[in-house]
Write a protein that holds these residues in place. Structure first.
Motif, short mmCIF file in Angstrom:
data_model
loop_
_atom_site.label_atom_id
_atom_site.label_comp_id
_atom_site.label_asym_id
_atom_site.label_seq_id
_atom_site.Cartn_x
_atom_site.Cartn_y
_atom_site.Cartn_z
N ALA A 135 -11.33 16.15 41.20
CA ALA A 135 -10.16 16.89 41.65
C ALA A 135 -10.29 17.16 43.14
O ALA A 135 -11.39 17.07 43.70
N ASP B 243 -5.85 21.96 33.62
CA ASP B 243 -5.92 20.71 34.38
C ASP B 243 -4.52 20.34 34.87
O ASP B 243 -3.65 20.01 34.06
N ASN C 229 -4.95 16.92 40.29
CA ASN C 229 -5.85 17.14 41.43
C ASN C 229 -6.27 18.59 41.61
O ASN C 229 -7.04 18.91 42.50
#
Length: 110
Positions: free
Chosen positions: A34, A81, A84
């Motif tokens: 990420a 989540d 990124n």
């Protein structure tokens, strides 16, 4: 919207819900997982769930959809989540145990 801009929205949502020890870490160039982590602590299961719900809602309002979440039912460590951007919400014991703050100590605080 880039990951750092989304992280600032998540940070504001967590501040609104009285999240504790909120950190925004810029992982660009350090990780291919990420670009940014947001890490925060909550007091109990209900507090952590409320924080997770607020982050998801505020980012959704900006057109950012969550890809996946884990840990909501147990709520000792909730992972949100957004691609990124990863948001980690811990109770205090789990945060100390996993030590993500230390694992990613090379990351810049934003």
């Amino acid at each position: 919207m880039n990951a750092l801009e989304a992280a600032k929205i998540a940070q504001a949502a967590l501040e609104d819900k009285l999240g504790q020890d909120i950190r925004v870490l810029d992982l660009q160039g350090l990780s291919n997982i990420a670009d940014c982590f947001v890490i925060a602590s909550g007091n109990n299961v209900n507090h952590l769930r409320t924080m997770a719900d607020e982050v998801e809602q505020k980012l959704f309002q900006q057109g950012i959809k969550m890809h996946h979440s884990e840990g909501y039912s147990v709520a000792t460590w909730i992972l949100l989540d957004f691609g990124n951007l990863l948001v980690h919400l811990f109770n205090k014991e789990q945060r100390e145990f996993y030590g993500l703050d230390h694992v990613w100590s090379d990351a810049k605080d934003v």
